[in-house]
Scaffold this active site. Structure first.
Site, PDB file in Angstrom:
ATOM      1  N   LYS A 114     -19.402 -10.351 -33.455  1.00  0.00           N
ATOM      2  CA  LYS A 114     -18.683 -11.540 -32.999  1.00  0.00           C
ATOM      3  C   LYS A 114     -17.637 -12.004 -34.011  1.00  0.00           C
ATOM      4  O   LYS A 114     -16.589 -12.521 -33.640  1.00  0.00           O
ATOM      5  CB  LYS A 114     -19.670 -12.665 -32.700  1.00  0.00           C
ATOM      6  CG  LYS A 114     -20.766 -12.221 -31.729  1.00  0.00           C
ATOM      7  CD  LYS A 114     -20.570 -12.702 -30.323  1.00  0.00           C
ATOM      8  CE  LYS A 114     -21.115 -11.726 -29.309  1.00  0.00           C
ATOM      9  NZ  LYS A 114     -22.192 -12.176 -28.485  1.00  0.00           N
ATOM     10  N   GLU A 200     -20.258 -21.805 -36.015  1.00  0.00           N
ATOM     11  CA  GLU A 200     -19.005 -22.093 -35.337  1.00  0.00           C
ATOM     12  C   GLU A 200     -18.977 -23.588 -35.035  1.00  0.00           C
ATOM     13  O   GLU A 200     -20.010 -24.161 -34.698  1.00  0.00           O
ATOM     14  CB  GLU A 200     -19.034 -21.307 -34.020  1.00  0.00           C
ATOM     15  CG  GLU A 200     -17.725 -21.127 -33.334  1.00  0.00           C
ATOM     16  CD  GLU A 200     -17.927 -20.259 -32.104  1.00  0.00           C
ATOM     17  OE1 GLU A 200     -17.738 -19.043 -32.193  1.00  0.00           O
ATOM     18  OE2 GLU A 200     -18.298 -20.824 -31.051  1.00  0.00           O
ATOM     19  N   HIS A 235     -27.567 -22.979 -23.682  1.00  0.00           N
ATOM     20  CA  HIS A 235     -26.524 -21.954 -23.883  1.00  0.00           C
ATOM     21  C   HIS A 235     -26.639 -20.777 -22.936  1.00  0.00           C
ATOM     22  O   HIS A 235     -26.001 -19.753 -23.113  1.00  0.00           O
ATOM     23  CB  HIS A 235     -26.510 -21.450 -25.329  1.00  0.00           C
ATOM     24  CG  HIS A 235     -26.422 -22.569 -26.310  1.00  0.00           C
ATOM     25  ND1 HIS A 235     -25.326 -23.371 -26.398  1.00  0.00           N
ATOM     26  CD2 HIS A 235     -27.322 -23.043 -27.203  1.00  0.00           C
ATOM     27  CE1 HIS A 235     -25.543 -24.303 -27.325  1.00  0.00           C
ATOM     28  NE2 HIS A 235     -26.742 -24.128 -27.816  1.00  0.00           N
ATOM     29  N   ARG A 292     -19.221  -5.283 -21.318  1.00  0.00           N
ATOM     30  CA  ARG A 292     -20.128  -4.762 -20.300  1.00  0.00           C
ATOM     31  C   ARG A 292     -19.883  -5.505 -18.995  1.00  0.00           C
ATOM     32  O   ARG A 292     -19.097  -6.440 -18.952  1.00  0.00           O
ATOM     33  CB  ARG A 292     -21.577  -5.005 -20.734  1.00  0.00           C
ATOM     34  CG  ARG A 292     -21.787  -6.468 -21.095  1.00  0.00           C
ATOM     35  CD  ARG A 292     -23.219  -6.855 -21.189  1.00  0.00           C
ATOM     36  NE  ARG A 292     -23.395  -8.143 -21.835  1.00  0.00           N
ATOM     37  CZ  ARG A 292     -23.303  -9.326 -21.248  1.00  0.00           C
ATOM     38  NH1 ARG A 292     -23.021  -9.395 -19.962  1.00  0.00           N
ATOM     39  NH2 ARG A 292     -23.483 -10.448 -21.911  1.00  0.00           N
TER      40      ARG A 292
END
Lengths: 499, 176
Positions: A114, A200, A235, A292
């Site tokens: 990421k 983040e 999430h 994907r």
């Protein structure tokens, strides 16, 4: 030509449908508890991978490659989850002479990390949410605290290898940081075999909007109309729709353009999704790329008429994309998907594994159901509890919501608890109907809720009391009557005992 | 047969008598009596059509249909699923809640709601816990689930260790 479907549940069933449509043979794989599962029953042949835990079955690269060799399959479709974003698996397929239905191992590796993906986005001029480099699962406390200071609170801890909300934690204030980091790392380790995480900044009430794209081996990359997935619990997306609510036309095209630039930067092929967060002022930030097929791909299919999984297979077989971007970016009507989980919404969404005794599936114009279980199937404790996806389409968002309500009312799963009662409640919430939601909406309203999602009526309580009494009465009668070999109750009970 | 059924916080006495004939053998007379209002008894005669894991009942007077999936669970518990609503019922007074419930004595038994693994114990014996406080984390179906105390109390017993695999219903800890 045969395709090995390296997955289980609803997505394996979805991929099998696409194989059939293209006239391709289907090879299923299974763990011991899935021997009689729906994806196995729909296949031409099925190969055992190992015991039920996914680390001993669906995550075993060697066993899957071996099954492909034995079956003579020439393609491997990974679905989502399990090995879908594992570059070592894509590479192992290539080395075994198999065509991996997905991007190259190199593209997975570059976009799957990421933090590296964020660098790539910045490199092609796409803004990212401020964040930190990755830290190891056993990083010293001081290092974690110092890294958090550079981002500021509130922040999110995410697994470098993450997806599906696993290994992700919100940290509101410094006191929660270290415990959250450790928990995220341990969850990431067990889910992905990689405990590294990063931090983040958390935007205030952002919307989650993503661009599906597909690339062929001739360098063509076609983006699709956006999906909005702002309704999330812990999430994890639970409702997805396309198009997004009130997203300006220019923003759609700017996002699609940014997505294509990112994909092009890594020579991306096959289906992928670029996720963005949209801030309240309308600016968007690159979040991550999923290399994907996505769980929520049906909403895109519903508004564009494109079969994404067929295109995955066709591109993998070397076909050129003939899709017209002008058409794939222009939605027809509106689609909404609900992820139906075997969870009990009235007990904090606890998983509810077990025997599904019956499924009554909604139908009608604009109603689609992707399902991995049917009557008499088991929801094992070992895997993700997603059992079905209900997708509805309507000319407008309002028409889609009306259909969704009816379809949810029609939908019935017995034997296990499901999130259907929760969805029946959700689709009647004014905020949902208005589309006035952000990624923090659902956790916010659920935090203050204690009452059940469905309040039984007096009539329903009386009916339930009668049904329970009659069932108990018949069960007692059956255990007394040994000669009653034709009793369906007794047969059902015997079958239960054999399980 | 007469049984007491508790469902959704209500208690009923249900009496069943087979009144079927050779033509229609599965006809049952049902007397439903709310225990909090015995005078409000309701008598119905219904066709009983058993199906695998459930039954369909058709009222002979107004032809109303009850379509119920019924599943026996341990300790006298039944899961009754009607269209649109799942209800837990207990039959004949075995009403002690399996998990989470606060008994009259003020004792809470935190039990495993599903098979899984004890990932972390968040409290120790003697700790004071607040209502809604997370006390243990169970991993099942690849997700971590924090179990919470229903009411404030003191941890009296911890019956498991971290890393242990547990079956559904297994006692994890006791709070008073």
């Amino acid at each position: 030509m045969k395709v090995l479907v390296a997955n289980r549940g609803e997505i394996a069933v979805r991929i099998i449908r696409a194989c059939r449509a293209l006239g391709l043979g289907v090879v299923a794989v299974y763990s011991d508890c899935d021997r009689g599962a729906l994806h196995v029953r729909l296949a031409d042949e099925a190969h055992r991978l190992g015991p039920a835990p996914s680390t001993e079955s669906y995550l075993r690269i060697d066993a899957i490659i071996d099954a492909a060799r034995r079956s003579g399959a020439s393609l491997v479709h990974p679905g989502y989850g399990f090995l879908a974003e594992n570059p070592a698996f894509a590479d192992a397929c290539r080395q075994a002479g198999l065509t991996f239905v997905g991007p190259s191992a190199d593209a997975i590796a570059r976009m799957g990390g990421k933090t590296a993906a964020r660098e790539i986005a910045l490199g092609v001029g796409v803004p990212v949410v401020p964040g930190t480099p990755p830290f190891e699962a056993d990083a010293p406390e001081a290092e974690i605290v110092a890294a958090a200071e550079t981002v500021g609170y509130p922040l999110l801890i995410k697994a470098v290898a993450g997806g599906g909300g696993k290994g992700m934690r919100t940290v509101e204030w410094p006191g929660q940081l270290v415990d959250a980091a450790r928990r995220a790392a341990s969850e990431a380790q067990s889910a992905f075999g990689d405990g590294r995480c990063y931090m983040e900044r958390r935007l205030v009430e952002p919307r989650h909007v993503e661009i599906q794209l597909i690339g062929d081996h001739g360098g063509r990359i076609v983006p699709f109309v956006e999906r909005e997935c702002s309704i999330q619990r812990r999430h994890q997306k639970v409702v997805e729709e396309s198009p997004a609510v009130a997203l300006p036309h220019e923003t759609r095209h700017a996002m699609a353009d940014a997505a294509v630039r990112i994909a092009r930067a890594v020579g991306y092929t096959n289906a992928g999704t670029i996720e963005f967060l949209v801030d309240r002022d309308g600016s968007f930030y690159f979040l991550e790329m999923n290399t994907r097929l996505q769980v929520e791909h049906p909403v895109t299919e519903a508004v564009t008429g494109v079969d994404l999984v067929q295109w995955q297979l066709r591109v993998a077989l070397g076909e050129q994309l003939t899709l017209d971007p002008a058409r794939t970016l222009e939605p027809r009507g509106h689609a909404i998907e609900c992820r139906v989980y075997a969870e009990d919404p009235d007990r904090g969404f606890l998983p509810s594994p077990g025997l599904v005794t019956s499924v009554t599936v909604p139908s009608g114009p604009g109603v689609r159901d992707d399902r991995g279980v049917t009557d008499g199937d088991d929801v094992p404790v070992y895997y993700d509890p997603l059992i079905a996806k209900l997708t509805v389409w309507g000319e407008t968002r309002g028409a889609a919501i009306a259909r969704l309500r009816q379809a949810l009312d029609e939908y019935r799963v017995t034997g296990v608890h499901t999130t259907l009662p929760f969805f029946r409640w959700l689709v009647r919430q004014p905020a949902f109907v208005a589309g006035a939601v952000s990624t923090t909406y659902l956790d916010g309203v659920l935090a203050g809720r204690r009452e059940p999602f469905v309040q039984p009526t007096e009539q329903q309580l009386r009916d339930a009391a009668i049904a329970a009494a009659v069932a108990a009465w018949r069960a007692r009668a059956d255990t007394r009557t040994t000669s009653s070999g034709t009793s369906r109750w007794l047969l059902a009970a015997r079958k239960e005992q054999l399980r | 047969m007469t049984v007491d059924v508790e469902v959704g916080g209500r208690a009923f006495r249900v009496s069943l008598t087979r009144v079927g004939t050779a033509d229609a053998p599965d006809v049952v007379r049902i007397v439903l009596q709310p225990l909090d209002d015995p005078d409000a008894a309701d008598t119905r005669t219904m066709h009983v059509e058993p199906r695998a894991h459930g039954l369909t009942l058709i009222d002979t007077s107004d032809d109303r249909v009850i379509d119920a999936a019924v599943l026996a669970r341990p300790h006298g518990h039944w899961l009754v699923q009607l269209p649109g609503v799942d209800l837990s019922a207990t039959i004949d007074g075995r009403r002690r809640r399996e998990s989470g419930g606060t008994a009259a004595s003020g004792e809470q038994r935190i039990t495993a709601p599903m098979p899984g693994r004890v990932l972390r114990l968040l409290v120790a014996v003697g700790d004071t816990v607040a209502a809604g406080q997370a006390v243990v984390v169970i991993e099942a179906m690849k997700m971590e689930n924090a179990l919470t105390a229903e009411a404030a109390g003191v941890v009296r017993e911890i019956a498991v260790e971290e890393g242990m695999s547990v079956e559904a219903g297994r006692l994890l800890l006791r709070i008073e």
